[in-house]
Design an enzyme around this catalytic site. Structure first.
Site, PDB file in Angstrom:
ATOM      1  N   ALA A 139       0.788  -1.267   0.095  1.00 28.15           N
ATOM      2  CA  ALA A 139      -0.026  -0.095  -0.159  1.00 28.15           C
ATOM      3  C   ALA A 139       0.893   1.316  -0.019  1.00 28.15           C
ATOM      4  O   ALA A 139       0.352   2.337   0.193  1.00 28.15           O
ATOM      5  CB  ALA A 139      -0.997  -0.061   1.258  1.00 28.15           C
ATOM      6  N   HIS A 147       6.554  -6.156   8.863  1.00 31.11           N
ATOM      7  CA  HIS A 147       5.331  -6.960   8.863  1.00 31.11           C
ATOM      8  C   HIS A 147       5.509  -8.295   8.081  1.00 31.11           C
ATOM      9  O   HIS A 147       5.230  -8.433   6.980  1.00 31.11           O
ATOM     10  CB  HIS A 147       4.104  -6.229   8.306  1.00 31.11           C
ATOM     11  CG  HIS A 147       4.396  -5.393   7.002  1.00 31.11           C
ATOM     12  ND1 HIS A 147       4.901  -5.739   6.153  1.00 31.11           N
ATOM     13  CD2 HIS A 147       4.199  -4.094   6.943  1.00 31.11           C
ATOM     14  CE1 HIS A 147       5.024  -4.760   5.080  1.00 31.11           C
ATOM     15  NE2 HIS A 147       4.635  -3.531   5.685  1.00 31.11           N
ATOM     16  N   ASN A 172       3.972 -10.174   4.712  1.00 31.70           N
ATOM     17  CA  ASN A 172       3.270  -9.237   3.876  1.00 31.70           C
ATOM     18  C   ASN A 172       4.303  -8.381   3.493  1.00 31.70           C
ATOM     19  O   ASN A 172       5.226  -7.961   3.875  1.00 31.70           O
ATOM     20  CB  ASN A 172       2.273  -8.238   4.701  1.00 31.70           C
ATOM     21  CG  ASN A 172       1.367  -8.930   5.301  1.00 31.70           C
ATOM     22  OD1 ASN A 172       1.115  -9.121   6.699  1.00 31.70           O
ATOM     23  ND2 ASN A 172       0.276  -9.629   4.834  1.00 31.70           N
ATOM     24  N   ALA A 173       4.022  -8.169   1.908  1.00 29.43           N
ATOM     25  CA  ALA A 173       4.980  -7.457   1.043  1.00 29.43           C
ATOM     26  C   ALA A 173       6.359  -7.869   1.051  1.00 29.43           C
ATOM     27  O   ALA A 173       7.295  -7.282   1.001  1.00 29.43           O
ATOM     28  CB  ALA A 173       5.018  -5.802   1.353  1.00 29.43           C
ATOM     29  N   ARG A 210      10.805 -24.948  -2.722  1.00 27.73           N
ATOM     30  CA  ARG A 210      12.155 -24.963  -3.640  1.00 27.73           C
ATOM     31  C   ARG A 210      12.671 -23.254  -3.863  1.00 27.73           C
ATOM     32  O   ARG A 210      13.753 -23.162  -4.056  1.00 27.73           O
ATOM     33  CB  ARG A 210      11.898 -25.457  -5.047  1.00 27.73           C
ATOM     34  CG  ARG A 210      11.693 -27.054  -5.000  1.00 27.73           C
ATOM     35  CD  ARG A 210      11.855 -27.614  -6.418  1.00 27.73           C
ATOM     36  NE  ARG A 210      10.303 -27.206  -7.094  1.00 27.73           N
ATOM     37  CZ  ARG A 210       9.236 -28.035  -6.956  1.00 27.73           C
ATOM     38  NH1 ARG A 210       9.252 -28.920  -6.414  1.00 27.73           N
ATOM     39  NH2 ARG A 210       8.256 -27.795  -7.538  1.00 27.73           N
ATOM     40  N   ASP A 255       0.558  -1.253  12.607  1.00 27.70           N
ATOM     41  CA  ASP A 255       0.744  -1.033  11.357  1.00 27.70           C
ATOM     42  C   ASP A 255      -0.548  -0.341  11.040  1.00 27.70           C
ATOM     43  O   ASP A 255      -1.143   0.030  10.097  1.00 27.70           O
ATOM     44  CB  ASP A 255       0.714  -2.019  10.249  1.00 27.70           C
ATOM     45  CG  ASP A 255       1.191  -1.476   8.858  1.00 27.70           C
ATOM     46  OD1 ASP A 255       1.476  -0.158   8.799  1.00 27.70           O
ATOM     47  OD2 ASP A 255       1.218  -2.147   8.024  1.00 27.70           O
ATOM     48  N   LEU A 267      -4.912  -4.518   1.032  1.00 25.82           N
ATOM     49  CA  LEU A 267      -4.770  -4.156   2.708  1.00 25.82           C
ATOM     50  C   LEU A 267      -3.791  -3.047   2.707  1.00 25.82           C
ATOM     51  O   LEU A 267      -2.847  -3.098   2.120  1.00 25.82           O
ATOM     52  CB  LEU A 267      -4.362  -5.408   3.491  1.00 25.82           C
ATOM     53  CG  LEU A 267      -5.367  -6.536   3.769  1.00 25.82           C
ATOM     54  CD1 LEU A 267      -4.904  -7.544   4.471  1.00 25.82           C
ATOM     55  CD2 LEU A 267      -6.360  -5.847   4.767  1.00 25.82           C
ATOM     56  N   ALA A 268      -4.314  -1.975   3.542  1.00 24.52           N
ATOM     57  CA  ALA A 268      -3.523  -0.757   3.564  1.00 24.52           C
ATOM     58  C   ALA A 268      -3.658  -0.334   5.133  1.00 24.52           C
ATOM     59  O   ALA A 268      -4.103   0.459   5.412  1.00 24.52           O
ATOM     60  CB  ALA A 268      -4.169   0.350   2.855  1.00 24.52           C
ATOM     61  N   GLY A 269      -2.372  -0.908   5.766  1.00 22.73           N
ATOM     62  CA  GLY A 269      -2.146  -0.879   7.217  1.00 22.73           C
ATOM     63  C   GLY A 269      -3.530  -1.575   7.823  1.00 22.73           C
ATOM     64  O   GLY A 269      -4.201  -2.433   7.340  1.00 22.73           O
TER      65      GLY A 269
END
Length: 368
Positions: free
Chosen positions: A131, A204, A207-208, A215, A259, A292-294
């Site tokens: 985000a 986080h 996430n991201a 593998r 966050d 999702l943004a925070g």
């Protein structure tokens, strides 16, 4: 003064805590098992190392936003936090840091202590923005030095796979800055190399970042295999409880963050997140495309969520207070013992927050 079940580094004490000049003076009482009584819990105040906003305000708005955010999170038991920036043009980041620097020098009454800054971006991979607004760029030592002159930057999120970043991780970590791996497309090998260079946590977790595959273990695999510290958002939206438990078993000092955005502590609606407009609904915060943004998470709810998935209260508290303090090297926060800051939260047996104290100041958090 009523008795409490007081969580100390040595275990639970049934008794009383006294403080003087903002510090814990002594804890009187006897060792106990809280299951044997119905007294409230007295825990160390929560320490949140990833806060973008709250109370309708965003850190990147500057001005009175800092006070509103610190006051809002105190209502939910956060006694200390890191003000977390968004990816933005360098001049905009510099302008906000110039305001944050003086604000961090002294805590205002009725607010949480802002310990410093978590710089989340702009030194991230533009292919893994999440985000974050699209102003990512390669880190430059002179730019970081200017930021450090303006404000106490305690944590920097960085993508280690970008050319030149590993050398900066090495030099900046040697100066005491916590370098966190995040918003990254790096490989497992690049994550391990960054840890060897001095990176000390993951932003986080899950996430991201490049995910775990058997593998291609990715950055998640590097964290699970090698990290001592990592942050995780326990809102039960960002990470499945099963994945949370994997991380809890794998990373000894995993600590939890919110966050949180401007939407924390606010009704559903539209709010600012850096240069983005985000929408709060159904307990989450999202961009228009559904990303999702925070979060809207608060630390008291984080405690309840950790207990809900099976953690003992003492361990849940540790991951919200002691471990983040340890990560920043703060021996006098995140624990209740003589000489530590008198930061504490009282919760009833249903884990509802009933009292907050920050640096010895008892706060009427319901009206804060």
């Amino acid at each position: 003064m009523p008795e409490d079940n007081i969580l100390t580094p040595q275990g639970w004490i049934r008794g009383h805590l006294s403080h003087q000049q903002g510090r814990v003076l002594r804890i009187d009482g006897e060792p106990c098992d809280p299951a044997d009584n119905d007294l409230p819990y007295l825990l160390p105040g929560f320490i949140d190392l990833h806060v973008h906003g709250g109370g309708g305000k965003d850190i990147m708005q500057g001005g009175d936003a800092f006070k509103t955010i610190a006051r809002t999170h105190l209502r939910f038991g956060t006694t200390a936090l890191l003000a977390t920036t968004m990816t933005a043009p360098s001049e905009e980041i510099g302008a906000i840091l110039a305001q944050l620097g003086p604000y961090c020098e002294q805590r205002q009454p009725g607010t949480a202590r802002i310990l410093g800054v978590h710089l989340e971006g702009p030194f991230i991979n533009p292919g893994k923005l999440g985000a974050q607004p699209n102003f990512a760029h390669t880190a430059i030592a002179a730019e970081i030095d200017e930021y450090l002159r303006l404000a106490p930057i305690r944590v920097i999120t960085i993508a280690p796979e970008i050319a030149g970043h590993e050398a900066l991780i090495r030099s900046l970590s040697a100066r005491g800055i916590r370098m966190q791996i995040g918003h990254t497309l790096g490989s497992y090998e690049e994550g391990v190399a960054a840890l060897a260079a001095g990176a000390s946590s993951f932003t986080h977790l899950y996430n991201a970042m490049s995910p775990l595959h058997h593998r291609e273990p990715g950055i998640v695999g590097a964290a699970l295999a090698h990290a001592r510290y990592a942050e995780l958002i326990p809102d039960l939206l960002h990470v499945h409880p099963g994945a949370m438990r994997v991380a809890l078993r794998s990373i000894p000092c995993l600590y939890c963050v919110t966050d949180s955005t401007a939407a924390a502590g606010m009704p559903d609606g539209e709010y600012s997140l850096g240069s983005h407009i985000v929408t709060k609904c159904l307990g989450g915060v999202r961009l228009a495309d559904g990303t999702l943004a925070g979060s809207t998470l608060t630390m008291d709810q984080a405690l309840r969520n950790l207990v809900k998935i099976g953690l003992p209260i003492a361990e849940a508290s540790q991951r919200l207070s002691q471990f983040p303090a340890d990560y920043l090297g703060l021996a006098d926060r995140g624990r209740l013992q003589p000489g530590s800051w008198a930061d504490c939260v009282r919760l009833d047996r249903s884990l509802k927050l009933t009292k907050v104290m920050v640096e010895g100041e008892a706060v009427d958090f319901q009206n804060a």
